[in-house]
Design a protein around this motif. Structure first.
Motif, PDB file in Angstrom:
ATOM      1  N   UNK A 132      20.798  13.992   3.820  1.00 37.96           N
ATOM      2  CA  UNK A 132      20.427  13.425   2.425  1.00 37.96           C
ATOM      3  C   UNK A 132      21.939  13.148   2.113  1.00 37.96           C
ATOM      4  N   UNK A 133      22.300  12.662   1.010  1.00 36.04           N
ATOM      5  CA  UNK A 133      23.316  11.763   0.642  1.00 36.04           C
ATOM      6  C   UNK A 133      23.687  12.713  -0.032  1.00 36.04           C
ATOM      7  N   UNK A 134      25.080  12.076  -0.158  1.00 35.97           N
ATOM      8  CA  UNK A 134      26.223  13.257  -0.636  1.00 35.97           C
ATOM      9  C   UNK A 134      25.297  13.561  -2.116  1.00 35.97           C
ATOM     10  N   UNK A 135      26.790  14.725  -2.532  1.00 33.25           N
ATOM     11  CA  UNK A 135      25.809  14.921  -4.231  1.00 33.25           C
ATOM     12  C   UNK A 135      26.270  14.335  -5.794  1.00 33.25           C
ATOM     13  N   UNK A 136      27.588  13.850  -5.124  1.00 32.60           N
ATOM     14  CA  UNK A 136      28.425  12.424  -6.377  1.00 32.60           C
ATOM     15  C   UNK A 136      28.039  10.862  -5.427  1.00 32.60           C
ATOM     16  N   UNK A 137      27.468  10.336  -5.978  1.00 33.45           N
ATOM     17  CA  UNK A 137      27.553   8.801  -5.539  1.00 33.45           C
ATOM     18  C   UNK A 137      29.058   8.608  -5.390  1.00 33.45           C
ATOM     19  N   UNK A 138      28.941   7.776  -3.535  1.00 36.66           N
ATOM     20  CA  UNK A 138      30.569   7.510  -2.928  1.00 36.66           C
ATOM     21  C   UNK A 138      31.115   6.362  -3.815  1.00 36.66           C
ATOM     22  N   UNK A 139      32.064   5.312  -4.009  1.00 31.02           N
ATOM     23  CA  UNK A 139      32.188   3.996  -3.738  1.00 31.02           C
ATOM     24  C   UNK A 139      31.690   3.299  -2.851  1.00 31.02           C
ATOM     25  N   UNK A 140      31.685   2.232  -3.381  1.00 31.02           N
ATOM     26  CA  UNK A 140      30.842   1.750  -1.541  1.00 31.02           C
ATOM     27  C   UNK A 140      30.099   2.068  -1.063  1.00 31.02           C
ATOM     28  N   UNK A 141      28.456   3.139  -1.225  1.00 32.05           N
ATOM     29  CA  UNK A 141      28.163   4.327  -0.592  1.00 32.05           C
ATOM     30  C   UNK A 141      26.734   3.400  -1.026  1.00 32.05           C
ATOM     31  N   UNK A 142      26.801   2.541  -1.204  1.00 35.91           N
ATOM     32  CA  UNK A 142      25.071   1.701  -1.619  1.00 35.91           C
ATOM     33  C   UNK A 142      23.888   1.893  -0.924  1.00 35.91           C
ATOM     34  N   UNK A 143      24.180   1.994   0.516  1.00 39.89           N
ATOM     35  CA  UNK A 143      23.587   2.448   1.137  1.00 39.89           C
ATOM     36  C   UNK A 143      22.497   3.874   1.528  1.00 39.89           C
ATOM     37  N   UNK A 144      23.642   4.882   0.875  1.00 38.02           N
ATOM     38  CA  UNK A 144      23.262   6.089   1.804  1.00 38.02           C
ATOM     39  C   UNK A 144      23.662   6.761  -0.251  1.00 38.02           C
ATOM     40  N   UNK A 145      22.799   6.362  -1.199  1.00 41.91           N
ATOM     41  CA  UNK A 145      21.985   7.397  -2.562  1.00 41.91           C
ATOM     42  C   UNK A 145      21.040   7.892  -2.376  1.00 41.91           C
ATOM     43  N   UNK A 146      21.474   8.586  -3.698  1.00 46.89           N
ATOM     44  CA  UNK A 146      19.741   9.162  -4.433  1.00 46.89           C
ATOM     45  C   UNK A 146      19.474   8.317  -5.315  1.00 46.89           C
ATOM     46  N   UNK A 147      18.056   7.792  -5.127  1.00 53.65           N
ATOM     47  CA  UNK A 147      17.278   6.886  -6.032  1.00 53.65           C
ATOM     48  C   UNK A 147      16.584   8.193  -7.111  1.00 53.65           C
ATOM     49  N   UNK A 148      15.856   8.151  -7.082  1.00 55.64           N
ATOM     50  CA  UNK A 148      15.971   9.880  -8.080  1.00 55.64           C
ATOM     51  C   UNK A 148      16.328  11.390  -7.277  1.00 55.64           C
ATOM     52  N   UNK A 149      17.585  11.804  -7.925  1.00 53.43           N
ATOM     53  CA  UNK A 149      18.240  12.643  -7.561  1.00 53.43           C
ATOM     54  C   UNK A 149      17.326  13.828  -7.852  1.00 53.43           C
ATOM     55  N   UNK A 150      17.427  14.963  -7.541  1.00 53.66           N
ATOM     56  CA  UNK A 150      17.218  16.747  -7.559  1.00 53.66           C
ATOM     57  C   UNK A 150      17.805  16.960  -8.972  1.00 53.66           C
ATOM     58  N   UNK A 151      16.778  17.642  -9.776  1.00 54.32           N
ATOM     59  CA  UNK A 151      17.716  18.116 -10.952  1.00 54.32           C
ATOM     60  C   UNK A 151      17.281  18.826 -11.335  1.00 54.32           C
ATOM     61  N   UNK A 152      16.903  20.758 -10.513  1.00 56.31           N
ATOM     62  CA  UNK A 152      15.500  21.268 -11.338  1.00 56.31           C
ATOM     63  C   UNK A 152      15.891  22.026  -9.879  1.00 56.31           C
ATOM     64  N   UNK A 153      15.963  23.220 -10.018  1.00 63.72           N
ATOM     65  CA  UNK A 153      15.866  24.864  -8.337  1.00 63.72           C
ATOM     66  C   UNK A 153      14.698  24.200  -7.897  1.00 63.72           C
ATOM     67  N   UNK A 154      13.875  23.491  -8.905  1.00 66.19           N
ATOM     68  CA  UNK A 154      11.755  23.744  -8.615  1.00 66.19           C
ATOM     69  C   UNK A 154      11.671  22.401  -8.955  1.00 66.19           C
ATOM     70  N   UNK A 155      11.721  21.414  -8.328  1.00 72.24           N
ATOM     71  CA  UNK A 155      11.526  19.462  -7.794  1.00 72.24           C
ATOM     72  C   UNK A 155       9.965  20.006  -7.995  1.00 72.24           C
ATOM     73  N   UNK A 156       9.334  19.313  -8.754  1.00 70.65           N
ATOM     74  CA  UNK A 156       7.661  18.853  -8.481  1.00 70.65           C
ATOM     75  C   UNK A 156       7.476  17.483  -7.243  1.00 70.65           C
ATOM     76  N   UNK A 157       6.414  17.768  -6.415  1.00 68.23           N
ATOM     77  CA  UNK A 157       7.096  17.552  -4.904  1.00 68.23           C
ATOM     78  C   UNK A 157       5.816  16.731  -5.039  1.00 68.23           C
ATOM     79  N   UNK A 158       5.841  15.568  -4.674  1.00 72.08           N
ATOM     80  CA  UNK A 158       3.844  14.883  -4.252  1.00 72.08           C
ATOM     81  C   UNK A 158       3.679  15.482  -2.557  1.00 72.08           C
ATOM     82  N   UNK A 159       1.902  15.702  -2.202  1.00 74.08           N
ATOM     83  CA  UNK A 159       1.807  15.948  -1.943  1.00 74.08           C
ATOM     84  C   UNK A 159       0.958  14.894  -0.720  1.00 74.08           C
ATOM     85  N   UNK A 160       0.494  15.347   0.456  1.00 72.53           N
ATOM     86  CA  UNK A 160      -0.108  14.019   1.320  1.00 72.53           C
ATOM     87  C   UNK A 160      -0.569  13.338   0.739  1.00 72.53           C
ATOM     88  N   UNK A 161      -1.479  13.894  -0.123  1.00 66.51           N
ATOM     89  CA  UNK A 161      -2.765  12.774  -0.605  1.00 66.51           C
ATOM     90  C   UNK A 161      -1.756  12.039  -1.617  1.00 66.51           C
TER      91      UNK A 161
END
Length: 196
Positions: A132-161
């Motif tokens: 998983x990418x780092x918690x904070x964006x690294x300078x120049x780390x565009x290839x490894x980053x969060x597109x939608x960052x986790x922001x809660x202890x219980x995030x909604x996660x999509x299922x297979x359907x």
């Protein structure tokens, strides 16, 4: 959930970090490591807190666009080394390949005619691990980053359907039907627009 359908790098909140760390065997050690090095990626096991569906970058972005544009949104999503990692509900990695087969579009990608360009999906579940990418964006780390960052202890996660729905719609939007034969890649091309 912090949506990053734009290209701005996102950081993970403390609650999001706690959720990510909960996937590992030693969550407190993972959190301590991140306190010292918030710019370090970490390898976490799949199957308990989340599964991950990994798609090639462009196709993964098409899936993400479908999820946010026409669907219910997504859980956390990361870009890592040319792939899009869609975090999903535990059990998704086991169920999604069979749902794709049922739709006659395998997790390995269909290889018949019009859809030969549909890429394979890699499903990571129990017994697998992902970086998983780092918690904070690294300078120049565009290839490894969060597109939608986790922001809660219980995030909604999509299922297979839901991921099946997104994959099928992304595949349909990615398919371009051509009535011309494919170009010969070794052919010489001449610019005839400047004829005398």
């Amino acid at each position: 959930m912090s949506s990053a359908c734009d290209d701005e790098p996102l950081g993970v909140t403390p609650d999001g970090a706690a959720w990510l760390a909960s996937a590992g065997t030693y969550p407190r050690s993972t959190l301590a490591h991140w306190r010292e090095r918030p710019d370090a990626p970490v390898v976490l096991p799949c199957g308990s807190a989340f599964d991950v569906v990994s798609a090639p970058a462009v196709f993964g972005r098409l899936m993400l666009d479908r999820l946010w544009g026409d669907g219910p949104g997504s859980g956390p999503v990361a870009a890592f080394r040319g792939r899009t990692l869609l975090f999903a509900a535990p059990g998704t990695a086991q169920r999604l390949p069979s749902l794709l087969e049922w739709e006659e579009w395998s997790a390995e990608g269909r290889r018949d005619g019009r859809t030969a360009t549909v890429p394979p999906l890699l499903c990571h579940g129990t017994g697998d691990a992902v970086t998983v990418p780092a918690l904070t964006p690294a300078p120049g780390g565009a290839s490894t980053r969060w597109l939608v960052a986790p922001d809660t202890r219980h995030p909604w996660l999509p299922g297979p359907e839901i991921l099946l729905w997104a994959a099928v719609r992304a595949a349909r939007s990615a398919v371009r039907i051509s009535i011309s034969p494919p170009q010969d890649q070794d052919a010489k091309v001449y610019d005839v627009s400047r004829r005398r």
